[in-house]
Design an enzyme around this catalytic site. Structure first.
Site, PDB file in Angstrom:
ATOM      1  N   ASP A  65       9.055  -6.425   7.963  1.00 43.88           N
ATOM      2  CA  ASP A  65       7.990  -5.443   8.200  1.00 43.88           C
ATOM      3  C   ASP A  65       7.973  -4.963   9.648  1.00 43.88           C
ATOM      4  O   ASP A  65       7.263  -5.496  10.489  1.00 43.88           O
ATOM      5  CB  ASP A  65       6.614  -6.001   7.807  1.00 43.88           C
ATOM      6  N   ARG A 124       5.704 -13.089   0.993  1.00 40.67           N
ATOM      7  CA  ARG A 124       5.205 -13.303   2.357  1.00 40.67           C
ATOM      8  C   ARG A 124       4.298 -14.525   2.393  1.00 40.67           C
ATOM      9  O   ARG A 124       3.829 -14.976   1.344  1.00 40.67           O
ATOM     10  CB  ARG A 124       4.370 -12.070   2.769  1.00 40.67           C
ATOM     11  N   ASP A 150       0.856 -11.497   6.819  1.00 40.63           N
ATOM     12  CA  ASP A 150       1.380 -10.668   5.717  1.00 40.63           C
ATOM     13  C   ASP A 150       2.725 -10.052   6.098  1.00 40.63           C
ATOM     14  O   ASP A 150       3.390  -9.466   5.244  1.00 40.63           O
ATOM     15  CB  ASP A 150       0.386  -9.574   5.337  1.00 40.63           C
ATOM     16  N   ASN A 151       3.115 -10.174   7.353  1.00 38.81           N
ATOM     17  CA  ASN A 151       4.420  -9.653   7.769  1.00 38.81           C
ATOM     18  C   ASN A 151       5.428 -10.776   7.994  1.00 38.81           C
ATOM     19  O   ASN A 151       6.481 -10.558   8.591  1.00 38.81           O
ATOM     20  CB  ASN A 151       4.274  -8.833   9.053  1.00 38.81           C
ATOM     21  N   ASP A 210      -2.316   6.911   2.869  1.00 38.42           N
ATOM     22  CA  ASP A 210      -1.721   7.938   2.007  1.00 38.42           C
ATOM     23  C   ASP A 210      -0.486   7.440   1.261  1.00 38.42           C
ATOM     24  O   ASP A 210       0.128   8.193   0.509  1.00 38.42           O
ATOM     25  CB  ASP A 210      -1.366   9.182   2.840  1.00 38.42           C
ATOM     26  N   GLY A 232       0.816  -1.209   0.000  1.00 42.17           N
ATOM     27  CA  GLY A 232       0.000   0.000   0.000  1.00 42.17           C
ATOM     28  C   GLY A 232       0.855   1.266   0.000  1.00 42.17           C
ATOM     29  O   GLY A 232       0.359   2.352  -0.246  1.00 42.17           O
ATOM     30  N   LYS A 245      10.082   1.907   0.532  1.00 42.34           N
ATOM     31  CA  LYS A 245       8.914   2.001   1.418  1.00 42.34           C
ATOM     32  C   LYS A 245       8.584   3.466   1.681  1.00 42.34           C
ATOM     33  O   LYS A 245       9.472   4.233   2.048  1.00 42.34           O
ATOM     34  CB  LYS A 245       9.220   1.275   2.726  1.00 42.34           C
TER      35      LYS A 245
HETATM   36  P1  AMP Z   1       1.537  -3.010   8.095  1.00 40.24           P
HETATM   37  O1  AMP Z   1       0.732  -3.000   9.360  1.00 40.24           O
HETATM   38  O2  AMP Z   1       2.526  -1.879   7.987  1.00 40.24           O
HETATM   39  O3  AMP Z   1       2.153  -4.331   7.829  1.00 40.24           O
HETATM   40  O4  AMP Z   1       0.513  -2.716   6.917  1.00 40.24           O
HETATM   41  C1  AMP Z   1      -0.671  -3.452   6.686  1.00 40.24           C
HETATM   42  C2  AMP Z   1      -1.244  -3.061   5.355  1.00 40.24           C
HETATM   43  O5  AMP Z   1      -1.574  -1.671   5.316  1.00 40.24           O
HETATM   44  C3  AMP Z   1      -0.296  -3.288   4.168  1.00 40.24           C
HETATM   45  O6  AMP Z   1      -1.058  -3.702   3.080  1.00 40.24           O
HETATM   46  C4  AMP Z   1       0.312  -1.938   3.968  1.00 40.24           C
HETATM   47  O7  AMP Z   1       0.786  -1.731   2.665  1.00 40.24           O
HETATM   48  C5  AMP Z   1      -0.861  -1.010   4.279  1.00 40.24           C
HETATM   49  N1  AMP Z   1      -0.436   0.319   4.764  1.00 40.24           N
HETATM   50  C6  AMP Z   1       0.160   0.613   5.932  1.00 40.24           C
HETATM   51  N2  AMP Z   1       0.390   1.934   6.029  1.00 40.24           N
HETATM   52  C7  AMP Z   1      -0.069   2.498   4.892  1.00 40.24           C
HETATM   53  C8  AMP Z   1      -0.135   3.838   4.387  1.00 40.24           C
HETATM   54  N3  AMP Z   1       0.338   4.865   5.069  1.00 40.24           N
HETATM   55  N4  AMP Z   1      -0.668   4.009   3.174  1.00 40.24           N
HETATM   56  C9  AMP Z   1      -1.152   2.996   2.461  1.00 40.24           C
HETATM   57  N5  AMP Z   1      -1.128   1.723   2.873  1.00 40.24           N
HETATM   58  C10 AMP Z   1      -0.597   1.469   4.075  1.00 40.24           C
HETATM   59 MG    MG Z   2       3.085  -5.282   6.571  1.00 39.39          MG
END
Ligand code: AMP
Ligand code: MG
EC number: 2.7.7.-
Length: 487
Positions: A262, A183, A252-253, A125, A92, A113
């Site tokens: 992650d 992952r 996913d991590n 965002d 994301g 990232k």
């Molecule tokens: P995370 O908790 O960082 O492993 O993220 C979980 C999901 O949310 C993943 O699909 C990330 O790509 C998405 N994600 C986390 N932060 C953001 C952000 N600021 N903008 C867009 N997607 C995000």
């Molecule tokens: Mg993640």
């Protein structure tokens, strides 16, 4: 040494096509600037460390420029978050820029990232803030220096781009390196969306590129799963032995390669606390320090479910059954070494557990205890450490058992004991408050503290003159820092 424009790309994942990832260009940061770079990570790409200081470096890793051979892609995946399946995940806010191979023939994914929105951003965002980028950078390089498998970090690029979290912050990017960004959630995505052809393609890709030795086995996919189980058992044993709390062990991590991956609200333990929860939105303590062990198995069974099209349920179950004994064997081996023991006895597990219980009850600093235990002959060290324990009689009983155990371990000189123990017991770890100090300075434009801390943590086992302040217990303000999950 290579210049920046001499990297050699071979974008194997991008070639899998649009069912696996989407072409997206990075969204540049305003006024990109180098915050910190890792010379050791630069070496993985054969890059001359001096190029990090050139303006083009900040432009490349701040999203302004791209190599002609780069093919930036946002990967699609799903996964189990806090135990529930989330069908809509993916990169994301990160992009796989491409895959580079170095002179030694190793492939490295370049993953940026904080590179802006993608089709998988949902409400986000697409940005990462300076604070979380510095934490990821420091943690990945520090874990590597401790001998704990991790994704690596080449650099952090800061900027003047405003990003809103609880307050206004500044956007940053981390350039992450790993042999693969695949992952557990990649396999889950194709399984739950019922795309058997793509799932087979993914499995074949992973087998061929990342587990080539398994191709020779009678059941290659089963051998591959077994390898994933083994690597994760070993990884989590290392986390537990060194007091690393990941904080968000969603599937996913979890890396298919068994590396730490992650980084969110992670923390290294200061005081030993089995129940420590570093993620303050984890109200039930699902990812508490001691729960990381069963959660590792839970995550592997989620992966196993997604592999049922390739492997029989019985074989998957049998292989999953290897996780806990493997974990226990690795963990005990590491803890024996941390205690300076080179032989194995049946009661060692109990010796370790008793010590941890005493440390828990007295809030003893986990890292410094082991370091100090190796500083001096056992009897002297124990007499000095005794003061840290509230239950002194309990500690004395443990100390007697330990001294007897050390005596049975066999002859070796005190100098050898010290050298052996110091080689496995770090003096410097990434304490939350040290990261926080470096972040506070960086947020006001002073990057010297991040750089110094990174340097110190790159040699965690070596006593570094003048760096005593990095080997202290946290001050009161730094003990229970709430690390925001909005990164
Ligand atoms: P995370 O908790 O960082 O492993 O993220 C979980 C999901 O949310 C993943 O699909 C990330 O790509 C998405 N994600 C986390 N932060 C953001 C952000 N600021 N903008 C867009 N997607 C995000
Ligand atoms: Mg993640």
């Amino acid at each position: 040494m290579k210049a920046l424009d001499e990297l050699t790309f071979d974008n194997r994942f991008a070639r899998l096509g649009d069912a696996f990832s989407t072409h997206v260009l990075p969204e540049p940061l305003d006024e990109p600037r180098l915050v910190v770079a890792s010379d050791a990570a630069m070496a993985l790409l054969d890059l001359d460390p001096a190029v990090a200081e050139t303006p083009v470096f900040a432009e490349l890793f701040g999203g302004h420029k791209l190599w002609a051979e780069a093919e930036p892609r946002a990967m699609v995946y799903s996964g189990h978050q806090f135990g529930s399946y989330n069908p809509q995940l993916g990169d994301g806010r990160g992009l796989l820029l491409g895959e580079v191979y170095n002179r030694a023939g190793e492939h490295w994914d370049l993953h940026l990232k904080g590179a802006g929105q993608t089709p998988y951003s949902r409400m986000g965002d697409g940005r990462a803030v300076l604070r979380s980028s510095i934490r990821e950078f420091l943690a990945s390089e520090a874990l590597h220096a401790l001998g704990i498998p991790s994704s690596r970090a080449l650099c952090v690029i800061g900027s003047s781009t405003p990003v809103w979290r609880e307050k206004q912050e500044r956007g940053a990017m981390v350039l992450r390196l790993a042999h693969s960004h695949i992952r557990f959630g990649h396999f889950e995505y194709f399984y739950y969306t019922k795309k058997p052809e793509q799932q087979a393609e993914l499995a074949e890709h992973v087998l061929k590129l990342h587990f080539p030795e398994c191709q020779e086995q009678p059941e290659p996919y089963l051998a591959m799963f077994r390898e994933v189980v083994e690597r994760n058992a070993e990884l989590i044993a290392k986390w537990q032995a060194y007091g690393f709390c990941h904080g968000v062990m969603n599937t996913d991590n979890m890396s298919i390669l068994g590396i730490t991956f992650d980084f969110g609200p992670f923390a290294f333990l200061d005081d030993f606390d089995a129940h420590f929860v570093c993620n303050h939105s984890d109200h039930e303590g699902r990812y508490s320090f001691s729960n990381q062990v069963p959660i590792g198995q839970w995550n592997l069974s989620a992966l196993a479910q997604a592999l049922t099209p390739f492997i029989s349920v019985d074989a998957l179950k049998e292989t999953l059954g290897l996780y806990l004994p493997l974990y226990q064997a690795h963990y005990l081996d590491l803890m024996r070494r941390r205690l300076g023991l080179t032989t194995a006895e049946d009661d060692d597990q109990q010796l370790v557990e008793r010590l941890l219980q005493l440390m828990q009850n007295s809030s003893v600093d986990y890292t410094l205890f082991f370091r100090r235990l190796g500083d001096e002959p056992a009897a002297h060290a124990l007499a000095r450490l005794r003061d840290d324990f509230v239950d002194m009689l309990g500690f004395d009983a443990w100390a007697d058992a330990y001294k007897a155990r050390v005596a049975r371990n066999g002859e070796y000189s005190e100098a050898q004991r010290r050298a052996r123990m110091h080689a496995v017991n770090p003096l410097y770890i990434l304490r939350n408050y040290l990261a926080q100090n470096a972040i506070t300075a960086a947020e006001s434009g002073d990057y010297s503290e991040v750089r110094r801390l990174h340097e110190v943590l790159s040699k965690p086992f070596e006593e570094q003159p003048g760096m005593e302040q990095y080997a202290q217990r946290p001050p009161d303000w730094g003990k229970h820092l709430e690390i925001s999950c909005s990164s």
